[in-house]
Write a protein that holds these residues in place. Structure first.
Motif, mmCIF file in Angstrom:
data_model
loop_
_atom_site.group_PDB
_atom_site.id
_atom_site.type_symbol
_atom_site.label_atom_id
_atom_site.label_comp_id
_atom_site.label_asym_id
_atom_site.label_seq_id
_atom_site.Cartn_x
_atom_site.Cartn_y
_atom_site.Cartn_z
ATOM 1 N N THR A 196 0.831 -1.191 0.000
ATOM 2 C CA THR A 196 0.000 0.000 0.000
ATOM 3 C C THR A 196 0.869 1.245 0.000
ATOM 4 O O THR A 196 2.046 1.200 0.355
ATOM 5 C CB THR A 196 -0.920 0.018 1.226
ATOM 6 N N ASP A 212 -5.424 8.330 -5.435
ATOM 7 C CA ASP A 212 -5.188 9.775 -5.394
ATOM 8 C C ASP A 212 -3.870 10.129 -6.080
ATOM 9 O O ASP A 212 -3.777 11.114 -6.820
ATOM 10 C CB ASP A 212 -5.174 10.270 -3.953
ATOM 11 N N LEU A 213 -2.838 9.311 -5.826
ATOM 12 C CA LEU A 213 -1.543 9.536 -6.469
ATOM 13 C C LEU A 213 -1.662 9.411 -7.979
ATOM 14 O O LEU A 213 -1.199 10.278 -8.729
ATOM 15 C CB LEU A 213 -0.518 8.539 -5.933
ATOM 16 N N GLY A 222 -10.448 12.968 -2.296
ATOM 17 C CA GLY A 222 -9.596 11.868 -1.869
ATOM 18 C C GLY A 222 -10.369 10.568 -1.865
ATOM 19 O O GLY A 222 -11.496 10.513 -1.366
ATOM 20 N N ASP A 251 -9.609 -0.338 0.787
ATOM 21 C CA ASP A 251 -8.692 -0.445 1.922
ATOM 22 C C ASP A 251 -8.187 -1.867 2.119
ATOM 23 O O ASP A 251 -7.178 -2.079 2.796
ATOM 24 C CB ASP A 251 -9.397 0.033 3.200
ATOM 25 N N HIS A 302 -8.414 6.975 -2.208
ATOM 26 C CA HIS A 302 -7.503 5.979 -1.648
ATOM 27 C C HIS A 302 -6.104 6.459 -2.015
ATOM 28 O O HIS A 302 -5.908 7.024 -3.102
ATOM 29 C CB HIS A 302 -7.794 4.602 -2.266
ATOM 30 N N PRO A 303 -5.105 6.302 -1.134
ATOM 31 C CA PRO A 303 -3.784 6.869 -1.423
ATOM 32 C C PRO A 303 -3.235 6.551 -2.804
ATOM 33 O O PRO A 303 -2.723 7.439 -3.495
ATOM 34 C CB PRO A 303 -2.911 6.280 -0.312
ATOM 35 N N ARG A 340 -0.170 8.141 2.250
ATOM 36 C CA ARG A 340 -0.689 9.370 1.647
ATOM 37 C C ARG A 340 0.436 10.364 1.451
ATOM 38 O O ARG A 340 1.262 10.584 2.328
ATOM 39 C CB ARG A 340 -1.792 9.957 2.535
ATOM 40 N N ARG A 341 0.498 10.972 0.272
ATOM 41 C CA ARG A 341 1.606 11.849 -0.078
ATOM 42 C C ARG A 341 1.105 13.242 -0.439
ATOM 43 O O ARG A 341 -0.067 13.442 -0.735
ATOM 44 C CB ARG A 341 2.387 11.264 -1.262
ATOM 45 N N ASP A 342 2.030 14.199 -0.432
ATOM 46 C CA ASP A 342 1.727 15.559 -0.854
ATOM 47 C C ASP A 342 1.715 15.576 -2.380
ATOM 48 O O ASP A 342 2.736 15.319 -3.018
ATOM 49 C CB ASP A 342 2.778 16.518 -0.308
#
Length: 222
Positions: A27, A97-98, A91, A174, A93-94, A30-32
């Motif tokens: 997984t 989103d990326l 948003g 998730d 899911h990380p 979460r990133r900027d």
């Protein structure tokens, strides 16, 4: 071991295609994503997503497939259109989103699939019409014969109208542990741009297994 590939018939009709595939076994935190949003903002200054060469190439492809470009949009055009109007994306899911943020920056559609929900090999090909596509609302649809789908060995369509709409069957959640990321481009500078996109994702994802495919080397094993 399973295989991802594009069918020979699709390569024959779209020889300019440049696909990239990444296999991610963990997984993503979460990133900027500000950097990617800022790139998208700069690209949209004084213009619209429809004027970008990446999007124009997909519009031509959809037209070649008999689809109305303003009725069915590739995923990156839909994301850019929403971003231009709302200045943000929700948003989800990380990893999604990326990939959405990178798709905005490069204007290239990116699919993110939960591999646990895919049966056997996955092929991007023309539909027979017998495939089953599960919507996010839980309804089962059958693609039109000749429509481009992501089809697995069980006859599940994990995307309809090529890069237009993914299925709820293999949507990332998730509980997802392993994902397959597919980026596809058709524009004139696609080779260089897809390489740059893959480098960006590699940096964010910790160097997963990846490949840029071609008509001469069309398969990725995972």
């Amino acid at each position: 071991m399973s295989t991802f590939r594009h069918a020979d018939a699709l390569w024959a009709d779209f020889p300019q295609l440049v696909p990239a595939v990444l296999h991610v076994e963990h997984t993503v935190a979460r990133r900027d994503l500000t950097e990617y949003y800022e790139i998208a903002e700069r690209r949209l200054e004084g213009t619209t997503e429809a004027q970008l060469p990446e999007i124009q190439a997909w519009r031509r492809a959809f037209g070649q497939l008999g689809l109305k470009p303003t009725q069915y949009r590739c995923a990156s055009e839909s994301l850019l259109r929403r971003f231009r109007k709302e200045k943000s994306l929700p948003g989800i899911h990380p990893v999604i989103d990326l990939c959405n943020a990178v798709s905005l920056a490069y204007a290239i559609p990116i699919a993110v699939l939960d591999l646990a929900r895919i049966t056997g090999d996955l092929e991007v090909r023309y539909a027979t019409g017998d495939e089953e596509y599960l919507t996010f609302g839980g309804e089962v649809e059958h693609p039109q014969p000749g429509e481009v789908v992501f089809a697995d060995e069980a006859g599940h369509a994990h995307a309809r109208r090529w890069t237009n709409r993914q299925s709820g069957r293999s949507a990332v959640s998730d509980r997802t542990e392993t994902v397959l990321i597919v980026a596809e481009a058709l524009h004139e500078t696609a080779v260089d741009d897809v390489k740059a996109l893959v480098s960006a994702l590699e940096h964010e994802l910790g160097h997963p297994r990846r490949a840029i495919l071609s008509r001469a080397d069309p398969e990725f094993r995972y």
